[in-house]
Design an enzyme around this catalytic site. Structure first.
Site, PDB file in Angstrom:
ATOM      1  N   HIS A  30     -10.876   1.836   4.386  1.00 49.62           N
ATOM      2  CA  HIS A  30      -9.930   0.793   3.984  1.00 49.62           C
ATOM      3  C   HIS A  30     -10.608  -0.098   2.952  1.00 49.62           C
ATOM      4  O   HIS A  30     -11.795  -0.359   3.059  1.00 49.62           O
ATOM      5  CB  HIS A  30      -9.550  -0.001   5.238  1.00 49.62           C
ATOM      6  CG  HIS A  30      -8.439  -0.966   5.000  1.00 49.62           C
ATOM      7  ND1 HIS A  30      -7.221  -0.557   4.497  1.00 49.62           N
ATOM      8  CD2 HIS A  30      -8.358  -2.306   5.165  1.00 49.62           C
ATOM      9  CE1 HIS A  30      -6.441  -1.622   4.394  1.00 49.62           C
ATOM     10  NE2 HIS A  30      -7.111  -2.691   4.788  1.00 49.62           N
TER      11      HIS A  30
ATOM     12  N   ASP B  51      -5.784  -8.300   1.034  1.00 46.78           N
ATOM     13  CA  ASP B  51      -5.816  -7.073   1.839  1.00 46.78           C
ATOM     14  C   ASP B  51      -4.426  -6.452   1.806  1.00 46.78           C
ATOM     15  O   ASP B  51      -3.584  -6.751   2.657  1.00 46.78           O
ATOM     16  CB  ASP B  51      -6.234  -7.442   3.264  1.00 46.78           C
ATOM     17  CG  ASP B  51      -6.526  -6.199   4.109  1.00 46.78           C
ATOM     18  OD1 ASP B  51      -6.156  -5.102   3.670  1.00 46.78           O
ATOM     19  OD2 ASP B  51      -7.102  -6.336   5.195  1.00 46.78           O
TER      20      ASP B  51
ATOM     21  N   CYS C 184      -5.158   1.588  -1.461  1.00 45.24           N
ATOM     22  CA  CYS C 184      -5.591   0.191  -1.336  1.00 45.24           C
ATOM     23  C   CYS C 184      -6.814  -0.096  -2.200  1.00 45.24           C
ATOM     24  O   CYS C 184      -7.035  -1.226  -2.582  1.00 45.24           O
ATOM     25  CB  CYS C 184      -5.822  -0.195   0.111  1.00 45.24           C
ATOM     26  SG  CYS C 184      -6.561   1.091   1.062  1.00 45.24           S
TER      27      CYS C 184
ATOM     28  N   ASN D 297       0.854  -1.190   0.000  1.00 43.95           N
ATOM     29  CA  ASN D 297       0.000   0.000   0.000  1.00 43.95           C
ATOM     30  C   ASN D 297       0.887   1.236   0.000  1.00 43.95           C
ATOM     31  O   ASN D 297       1.603   1.493   0.944  1.00 43.95           O
ATOM     32  CB  ASN D 297      -0.882  -0.021   1.258  1.00 43.95           C
ATOM     33  CG  ASN D 297      -1.816   1.177   1.314  1.00 43.95           C
ATOM     34  OD1 ASN D 297      -1.670   2.125   0.539  1.00 43.95           O
ATOM     35  ND2 ASN D 297      -2.763   1.137   2.203  1.00 43.95           N
TER      36      ASN D 297
END
Length: 1101
Positions: free
Chosen positions: A438, A455, A191, A186
């Site tokens: 997020h 993630d 993201c 990231n």
């Protein structure tokens, strides 16, 4: 961008969340147990009287851990309330403790719960970061305004919801080993880009097409989107650890600031696909984007009473589906193809037939093999003039049948032989609120039953429940774990939910989930990436073996001559720019000298090396030569001898003497009384300082004896009169003092490694003609000079001009130079604003007139120094403006339907009466004697009529609208039983099974007489608002108290409802006009904060 504690002035500076921190450290691949969770409510009374900078709540327990809330009532060096979750017993916990929690903090709105402000985040707490939260939680102006409902009876209600998760060791987890896939790093707040790229990568047909785009070995990834994407995909396929996206964002032409601005993923998806489509033209993969993602729908309008139909075919790459009011994907598709009736005032103008009743709608001609559905989780709320996130529950199926109900979504032209049955491939999730948050993705790359969560850097295996049901949104009930606190279970809104779905058509899945292997990747690309990989391995190896080697940095006369006066002015050399050698520690120094002989062509016997030393005054100078004994030792031992500070380098100065033929000769023996001095020459005419050489002098000798040598070095006549200065230090300020030529070097306290600067002696009359006539003044200038980038506050992203200034400039010096640059006669009309290094934006408050002493104070932000200042040109001098209050007032004309915004500027001690008098000179009144009043309007309600005597200094127009209007005649002559009531427009909507009243439009006052019926009042309202009969007939009328409507009949006596006067806030009791909100939105917004930036995503090359 997280702000570490040590970087801020306050010794206790909680961490700030700007972009969301690292991924959730939940325990993957285990039966999901309900994590311990709790809600804690904190009532703070006498809030505005709290004097302490910090205020802690009592301790509460969740998951066996002690927590508390830390609050800064007046803001943590910002004009916002600052609020954090704090580990209450961090000081007494064992070394290396760590705990992980997801939590939300809220300030409750005690009038309207829906306006409560809630922010959520997650964090791994440890000794270094024992608190985490929000430095800018909400503006203080909003918090302290009693009308807003956050502070009622001087009481603030704060809520914390905490869910404690078990910790998996984040750093030792190996995604590739556990799942076979790797993540993306990231870089800032990208993201959402990472989750999109992972989704595209896992469509193998797309990946194959990207690999087949023609690129050449001469392309640079940072300048070519195809190559950057090929490189990224290759690394995702073959790398063992997470992959960086910097090259790709560079190829978009993003500056780093862009990477930190969270944009809409759909915007990025479209822009990226358009770019690739363009780059694929004329290549073997031309048309791939269309083949994969492009579908078509038909917009139609069909007349009901005549035979006329208009159709238009349009293509789409993704579909935007409504979430609000729809419980699942099918309901959204139903809404998408819903038929709209065009009738009444809204008839359709058909060619040849004139205005006709018609039906209008959309049907699908074909769907693409890969169907991308964007769920409208974010929408603009006109009531609040802001974007809001919709967290409602919204279901989506594993298999999506778009042929259902006899193909009701398909147009007559659709090919019915194609079976539109889709299977879910990926779910993109957003966790958090509307500002930031997020992003991550659940993907099943081969459409098997195994889902994976991508993630950022971390990839984990997941079950289907996690990927589907848990991303529907809505509310979940969390069991109570702390019987001591609110005992009822509470509903926890799920702030993480799906915002984009990707489906693949069953009949195309074998073609799309194809095999992609090495032979699909161009040879030059494989070579380039293998080479990159090898370099990476090499660097890794170097790093791993670093403890076996010593870095030796060797500075020579050439380096000094090269750098002094260009890169550096003080001391002698920048060691990072000299020749560096990596030598095994056990090798003796004498062997290293042979390498130097080869490298520089200087025989071993002619080399003499000096060690550098850091002096107490922070200068760095050659200190003493190495002894013959030291030269027999290993380089590793020498580094330890030379370096008190723990530094892996050995720094040396190589002294080489040249003979008359300029070839190296043996260095002279150095006796105790010999001093090695370095000489710099200064030319005031050219403002130039350069290194001219070095000499050994006897400590008992005098400068007068070497003047002819120095003149020769500078190219002067042997008897030229020169002045000598010693450069002593430059931090924190410059110290450079004249040397007396007639006393000994020892008496002048000169020693090895000292620097002597010299220049021609200037006759007194010529001193005036130079900016910096002598060495001290020149060094002072160099030390304090600063290039400042000035930007207009209106265009805070673009440098307007640069000026070279001194950090010692006073406030007046700075504005004078800016005014000069702008061709402005009056510098006091310049207003400056400092730069916030963390947000890369102007600070919210400008610099007050002479509010700082020096330029250096303007450029500092906490302990960081910036080189940016913002300027405005005011229409009056700043000192005068600071004594004035500026208000924006919206004037509503009595008879015309128009609103004009006026800027009123008056001395701070003025009253509302003065504002009204000033306004009268600017506006058009319906008649000369009309009286005006000033109202405070917020969310379409009137909160206050300002008394004319009220001082304007404390009126805040930043968050709500000030409205001026004429006082109607009927209000001036109120009878004893007449009432002045509030009248507002409203509609109703249902959200999460609760009915909500939404006000809109312009609120107003109305006089009602005793005994007057609703029917009589309606006549006056219709006349006042000039509503056509047909529309007015549809309106409903209700008495509302604290948000609950009681509908009224025409025969009801309205005044009887308005008898109660004990309601808190008169604005909460009103006559409501219920009708649909179809008025055009007014073009002004009440709360334009001073700086808000939101750029559309651009990919430039």
């Amino acid at each position: 961008m997280l702000v570490p504690q040590s970087d801020l002035t306050d010794n206790h500076q909680p961490m700030e969340v700007v972009a969301q921190p690292e991924a959730e450290n939940t325990v993957e691949n285990q039966p999901v147990e309900d994590p311990p969770s709790s809600r804690f409510t904190w009532r703070i009374e006498n809030f505005s009287r709290l004097n302490a900078k910090k205020h802690y709540s009592e301790v509460f327990v969740v998951g066996g851990y002690k927590w508390r809330i830390l609050l800064f009532p007046k803001g943590n060096n910002v004009d916002h309330l600052s609020m954090y979750l704090d580990v209450a017993d961090s000081a007494s916990l064992p070394y290396g403790w760590s705990r992980y929690a997801q939590f939300s903090l809220a300030v409750v709105n005690q009038i309207h719960n829906k306006y409560s402000i809630r922010k959520d985040t997650q964090h791994q707490f440890n000794a270094r970061e024992s608190d985490w939260g929000f430095t800018s939680f909400m503006p203080l102006g909003e918090l302290y305004d009693p009308c807003r409902g956050y502070l009622v009876n001087d009481t603030l209600i704060v809520e914390a919801e905490v869910v404690v998760r078990r910790i998996v060791d984040y750093w030792t987890y190996d995604s590739k080993k556990e799942t076979g896939y790797v993540g993306l790093k990231n870089q800032g707040a990208t993201c959402y880009m990472n989750s999109l790229l992972q989704t595209l990568y896992h469509i193998p047909y797309f990946r194959k097409a990207v690999y087949h785009m023609p690129t050449t070995e001469n392309d640079m990834p940072s300048g070519s989107i195809p190559l950057a994407l090929q490189s990224l995909f290759y690394k995702l396929q073959y790398s063992d650890s997470s992959v960086a996206t910097k090259e790709l964002t560079k190829s978009f032409g993003w500056d780093t600031h862009d990477s930190f601005m969270q944009h809409d993923v759909q915007e990025l998806n479209r822009v990226l696909c358009e770019k690739l489509e363009d780059k694929m033209k004329g290549t073997v993969v031309e048309g791939t984007i269309q083949q994969l993602f492009e579908g078509h729908h038909m917009n139609y309008i069909e007349c009901i009473n005549v035979d006329y139909k208009s159709t238009r075919k349009e293509s789409f790459y993704d579909l935007q589906l409504d979430v609000k009011g729809c419980h699942d994907v099918y309901a959204s598709f139903d809404k998408y193809v819903e038929v709209e009736r065009l009738e009444g005032d809204n008839k359709y103008h058909a060619e040849q037939y004139g205005l006709q009743d018609a039906k209008k709608g959309v049907l699908f001609i074909d769907f693409p093999p890969v169907l991308q559905l964007q769920l409208k989780r974010f929408e603009y709320d006109f009531m609040r003039d802001t974007m809001v996130k919709i967290n409602d529950r919204y279901e989506f199926p594993l298999q999506l049948d778009l042929d259902r109900d006899g193909g009701k979504y398909l147009s007559p032209d659709a090919d019915r032989r194609v079976r539109n049955l889709y299977t879910l491939h990926s779910v993109l999730v957003h966790s958090g609120g509307v500002h930031g948050g997020h992003y991550y993705a659940f993907i099943r790359p081969t459409l098997s039953d195994q889902w994976y969560k991508f993630d950022d850097e971390r990839v984990t295996k997941e079950d289907m429940k996690r990927a589907l049901e848990e991303q529907y949104g809505g509310e979940e009930e969390l069991p109570q774990t702390n019987p001591g606190f609110n005992n009822t279970p509470f509903k926890f809104t799920k702030y993480s939910n799906a915002y984009m779905l990707v489906y693949i058509r069953e009949s195309d899945k074998d073609k799309i989930i194809c095999n992609v292997d090495e032979k699909d990747i161009a040879e030059h690309l494989r070579e380039r990436l293998k080479k990159e990989q090898e370099e990476k391995e090499h660097k890794k190896k170097e790093k791993a073996e670093a403890h076996l080697y010593t870095i030796i940095k060797v500075a020579r006369d050439d380096d000094l001559a090269e750098q002094i006066g260009k890169d550096i002015y003080f001391d002698l050399v920048d060691h990072d720019k000299v020749r560096s050698f990596r030598i095994q520690k056990q090798i003796t120094f004498n062997v290293f000298k042979e390498e130097i002989a080869k490298e520089f062509g200087i025989p071993v016997q002619f080399q003499r090396f000096w060690l550098w030393a850091k002096r107490q005054n922070h200068t760095y100078r050659p200190n003493r030569p190495l002894t013959p004994l030291e030269e027999t030792q290993s380089v590793g031992t020498l580094r330890e001898v030379s370096n008190k500070v723990h530094n892996a380098e050995l720094r040396l100065f190589l002294e080489v003497e040249l003979g008359l033929d300029l070839r190296p000769i043996a260095p002279p023996d150095k006796m105790k009384e010999d001093i090695l001095l370095f000489f710099k020459h200064y030319n005031p005419e050219k403002e130039e300082l350069r290194f001219v050489g070095r000499l050994f002098v006897k400590s008992t000798g005098k400068p007068i004896e070497i003047l002819s040598k120095l003149n020769k070095m500078a190219g002067y006549a042997p008897d030229e009169e020169i002045n000598l200065y010693e450069e002593i230090k430059f931090e924190p300020s410059v110290m450079c003092e004249p040397i007396d030529k007639k006393i000994t070097f020892r008496a002048s306290q000169l020693e090895d490694g000292d620097i002597v600067c010299f220049q021609k002696s200037l006759p007194v009359e010529s001193i005036e003609q130079f900016r910096y006539p002598d060495v001290p003044s020149f060094l002072e200038y160099v030390h304090n000079r600063q290039i400042v980038h000035f930007r207009s506050l209106e265009k805070p992203k673009e440098d307007d001009f640069c000026l070279e200034m001194s950090r010692l400039y006073t406030y007046d010096d700075v504005v004078e130079r800016v005014a000069q640059q702008l061709g402005l006669n009056d510098p006091s009309k310049i207003r400056l604003t400092s730069h916030n290094c963390y947000s890369q934006q102007p600070k919210p408050q400008p610099i007050k007139y002479r509010g700082v002493d020096h330029l250096s104070d303007m450029l500092v932000h906490y302990n960081q120094t910036s080189d940016i200042l913002y300027y405005e040109v005011l229409d009056i001098p700043l000192p005068e403006l600071q004594g004035l209050k500026t208000l924006k007032v919206a004037f509503h004309h009595a008879t015309k339907d128009e609103v004009v915004i006026h800027t009123i500027r008056l001395p701070k001690q003025s009253t509302v009466g003065d504002v009204i008098n000033d306004l009268k000179t600017k506006v058009e009144l319906s008649h000369p004697d009309a009286e005006l009043r000033l109202l405070e309007v917020f969310y379409h309600k009137i909160y206050k009529i300002f008394p004319p005597s009220e001082k304007i200094e404390n009126i805040n127009d930043q968050y709500w609208t000030l409205r001026a209007e004429e006082i109607p005649e009927e209000e001036k002559n109120l009878g004893p039983n007449d009432r002045l009531i509030h009248v507002y427009h409203f509609t109703k909507e249902t959200a999460q099974n609760q009915m909500q009243i939404l006000n809109f439009g312009e609120p107003f006052f109305l006089v009602i007489h005793e005994g007057e019926t609703l029917a009589e009042i309606k006549v006056r309202i219709q006349k006042k608002l000039q509503v056509p009969d047909e529309d007015f007939a549809k309106w409903k009328f209700a008495f509302l108290s604290l948000g609950r409507p009681e509908y009224l009949q025409d025969s009801d006596i309205v005044s009887s409802r308005f008898q109660r006067r004990d309601v808190y806030g008169a604005w909460e009791q009103y006559l409501g006009l219920e009708h649909s909100d179809n008025a055009p939105k007014r073009a002004y917004a009440a709360n334009q904060n001073r700086h808000t930036f939101e750029k559309p995503v651009k990919i430039y090359n």
